[in-house]
Motif scaffolding. Sequence first.
Motif, PDB file in Angstrom:
ATOM      1  N   HIS A  63      15.515  76.854  29.428  1.00 23.52           N
ATOM      2  CA  HIS A  63      14.048  77.163  29.945  1.00 23.52           C
ATOM      3  C   HIS A  63      13.955  76.394  31.145  1.00 23.52           C
ATOM      4  O   HIS A  63      14.557  75.262  31.262  1.00 23.52           O
ATOM      5  CB  HIS A  63      13.431  76.434  28.654  1.00 23.52           C
ATOM      6  N   PHE A  64      13.325  76.804  31.953  1.00 24.40           N
ATOM      7  CA  PHE A  64      12.838  76.410  33.199  1.00 24.40           C
ATOM      8  C   PHE A  64      11.354  76.094  33.078  1.00 24.40           C
ATOM      9  O   PHE A  64      10.454  76.647  32.397  1.00 24.40           O
ATOM     10  CB  PHE A  64      12.933  77.363  34.475  1.00 24.40           C
ATOM     11  N   LYS A  76       9.847  77.837  30.152  1.00 21.73           N
ATOM     12  CA  LYS A  76       9.971  79.261  30.128  1.00 21.73           C
ATOM     13  C   LYS A  76      11.329  79.638  30.207  1.00 21.73           C
ATOM     14  O   LYS A  76      12.243  79.409  30.841  1.00 21.73           O
ATOM     15  CB  LYS A  76       9.255  80.032  31.428  1.00 21.73           C
ATOM     16  N   LEU A  77      11.888  80.714  29.132  1.00 26.61           N
ATOM     17  CA  LEU A  77      13.000  81.080  28.707  1.00 26.61           C
ATOM     18  C   LEU A  77      13.570  81.824  29.982  1.00 26.61           C
ATOM     19  O   LEU A  77      13.019  82.604  30.458  1.00 26.61           O
ATOM     20  CB  LEU A  77      13.039  82.033  27.371  1.00 26.61           C
ATOM     21  N   ALA A 117       9.791  82.206  24.126  1.00 28.19           N
ATOM     22  CA  ALA A 117       9.711  82.754  25.371  1.00 28.19           C
ATOM     23  C   ALA A 117       8.907  81.671  26.390  1.00 28.19           C
ATOM     24  O   ALA A 117       9.172  81.527  27.481  1.00 28.19           O
ATOM     25  CB  ALA A 117       8.580  83.750  25.671  1.00 28.19           C
ATOM     26  N   GLU A 118       7.834  80.970  25.742  1.00 27.79           N
ATOM     27  CA  GLU A 118       7.388  79.766  26.495  1.00 27.79           C
ATOM     28  C   GLU A 118       6.990  78.621  25.479  1.00 27.79           C
ATOM     29  O   GLU A 118       6.505  79.175  24.302  1.00 27.79           O
ATOM     30  CB  GLU A 118       5.760  80.202  26.921  1.00 27.79           C
ATOM     31  N   ILE A 119       7.375  77.399  25.922  1.00 30.66           N
ATOM     32  CA  ILE A 119       7.422  76.586  24.851  1.00 30.66           C
ATOM     33  C   ILE A 119       6.275  75.398  25.514  1.00 30.66           C
ATOM     34  O   ILE A 119       6.826  74.782  26.729  1.00 30.66           O
ATOM     35  CB  ILE A 119       8.871  75.946  24.429  1.00 30.66           C
ATOM     36  N   ILE A 137      18.173  72.378  28.795  1.00 31.23           N
ATOM     37  CA  ILE A 137      19.259  73.385  28.278  1.00 31.23           C
ATOM     38  C   ILE A 137      19.450  72.940  26.751  1.00 31.23           C
ATOM     39  O   ILE A 137      19.615  71.864  26.578  1.00 31.23           O
ATOM     40  CB  ILE A 137      20.403  73.186  29.311  1.00 31.23           C
ATOM     41  N   GLY A 138      19.580  73.938  25.923  1.00 30.52           N
ATOM     42  CA  GLY A 138      20.094  73.568  24.481  1.00 30.52           C
ATOM     43  C   GLY A 138      21.053  74.400  23.950  1.00 30.52           C
ATOM     44  O   GLY A 138      21.403  75.648  24.506  1.00 30.52           O
ATOM     45  N   ILE A 139      21.997  73.867  23.429  1.00 26.09           N
ATOM     46  CA  ILE A 139      23.092  74.622  22.735  1.00 26.09           C
ATOM     47  C   ILE A 139      23.286  74.014  21.277  1.00 26.09           C
ATOM     48  O   ILE A 139      22.847  73.104  20.840  1.00 26.09           O
ATOM     49  CB  ILE A 139      24.461  74.149  23.552  1.00 26.09           C
TER      50      ILE A 139
END
Length: 162
Positions: A39-40, A49-50, A65-67, A124-126
């Motif tokens: 997400h930026f 935003k994704l 999509a938006e967080i 960034i998520g993993i």
Amino acid sequence: MSSISSILTTLQNHDRPVNWQHFLSEVIAAFDCSTGTIHFYDNETELLKLQAQQGIPEFLLPKMAEIPVGKGMAGIAAERRKPVEMCNLQTDSSGVARPAAKETKVEGSIAVPMLLQGNLYGVIGIAKPVPYDFTKEENSALLEIGEEMSRYLRAHAAARQV
């Protein structure tokens, strides 16, 4: 983790555009994960935003999509400006993970803010499909990747303003 250095090298070449989808796949593979998101941070809307995702069920994409900063793992990582981790997202009762997040079927997960000089550029998520605690070395490597991503984004934002 020799592939971490190649990931960083990709970002350090500011002349070439980055395919964020491919980049995310490289990060997911480097950490032996199955799922991830980038997400930026949008300064104007103050939303994450994704930009890229892998392994997220289609029906969850509208929710991701938006967080807002402060909501869910990515939003809390952005708000705290430090990694947020869960050994098993499926059994989390802290309220950090949103209920829909459990539908990803992942367990060990981490959301890392992309920071440069204290400024937030994204998250960034993993995640892995099994319970997992990310090591200090993995945390450090992800923070370094996030910083390099931020440096890349800052350089490209400056270039667009010229």
